[in-house]
Design an enzyme around this catalytic site. Structure first.
Site: not given
Length: 334
Positions: A146-147
């Site tokens: 996600c990051y």
């Protein structure tokens, strides 16, 4: 119909993936597995009377007998053990873990000894907007975290204009679901509620993943400073990127041109919001310039665009389906 399976189905991303697959016109769930045998409606009681299915103790050969494609929603090091076996059986693999996302050197620096360097070299980094054609030809997809997803999509359009000596500074904030279901002192309610904090600043292992990918795009090393934060919210991710510009630009013009053909990247004229993307596959991005500095702002749902719906987009491509099949587009409000 193509039979698909999920190994490591008991986590949040496994549940999100089940919901997406149940609405997919071409994929049929044929195998679910976790660390021990159970029933999916026992693991997720909300599926009682909706979707009831046996969950087996994970076994690669059993999965290969039933599936043409398998999603691996497993921790690092565990995923590569199953991927290696599944690929031998000719099964396509979409891996949620970090096991195939990094070069061998950076993987072993951040995680552990790699057990499958042969397949590591042929894995494709599954960020669709940047690697679409390679994904279509792949058998093994390294589904980005996600990051990195929110950060790379924000940075990529501006790499030709950034001062390479200064590099990029990434201030990222995530909901608690990003830590997974396992209880820890830092994700306990009393620790998270009415609180916010940075964790593993600068040395977080996603820093190397982001730096490696943007450096590959730019064709040279990009200095990268990455600091993640935990927010007292369930899901969603907000990323703020800061950089120095090497030339004058119109940031909205660059974003619109870079993503003009991308259905799931929305260019905004105002600061982006987590609530606008929660429950969807969208990544919302905006950017502002002041003198020679740029601020880039992006938001995604960490469990979907940062995991499960991104995995489905990759699976759609490697199976020859329309990329957007069964991807979620409606946000959850209020």
């Amino acid at each position: 119909m193509i039979n698909v399976g999920i190994i490591g189905v008991s986590g949040y991303t496994g549940f999100e993936l089940i919901k997406l697959l149940l609405n997919h016109p071409e994929f049929k769930i044929a195998y679910l597995a976790a660390s021990s045998a159970s029933r999916i409606e026992e693991i997720f009681p909300s599926l009682k009377g909706v979707f009831e299915f046996e969950v087996s103790a994970a076994n690669a050969s059993q999965a290969a007998k039933k599936c043409e494609l398998v999603f691996l929603a497993l921790p690092h090091q565990e995923a590569m053990k199953y991927a290696k076996e599944l690929l031998k059986f000719g099964v396509k693999v979409v891996d949620f873990s970090a096991d195939y996302r990094l070069s061998l050197e950076l993987y072993e620096k951040n995680y552990c000894e790699h057990l499958d360097p042969e397949n590591l070299s042929s894995a494709v980094y599954g960020l669709v907007e940047l690697n679409r054609e390679r994904i279509k030809r792949a058998n093994l997809i390294a589904n980005p975290g996600c990051y990195p997803t929110a950060s790379i999509l924000a940075i990529a359009p501006f790499l030709p204009f950034i001062d390479m000596e200064f590099g990029v500074i990434i201030d990222a904030k995530s909901g608690v679901s990003g830590a997974g279901k396992k209880l820890s002192a830092t994700s306990h309610f009393v620790s998270v509620n009415e609180n916010a904090n940075a964790y593993n600043p600068i040395k977080h292992r996603h820093s190397d993943e982001i730096k490696e990918q943007i450096s590959l795009i730019a064709g040279r090393q990009i200095p990268t400073l990455f600091v993640p934060h935990l927010l007292p919210i369930t899901r969603g991710m907000l990323v703020s990127v800061y950089a120095k510009l090497a030339s004058k630009i119109d940031p909205c013009e660059i974003l619109n041109k870079f993503y003009e053909a991308e259905k799931f990247v929305r260019v905004k004229n105002e600061p982006v919001s987590i609530k606008s993307v929660t429950g969807t596959h969208f990544c919302d991005i905006t950017a502002y310039v002041h003198e020679d500095k740029i601020f880039i702002n992006s938001a995604i749902d960490n469990l979907l665009r940062g995991a499960s719906s991104q995995a489905l987009a990759n699976a759609n491509l490697i199976c020859g389906f329309s990329e957007d099949t069964a991807l979620p587009i409606y946000t959850c409000l209020p």
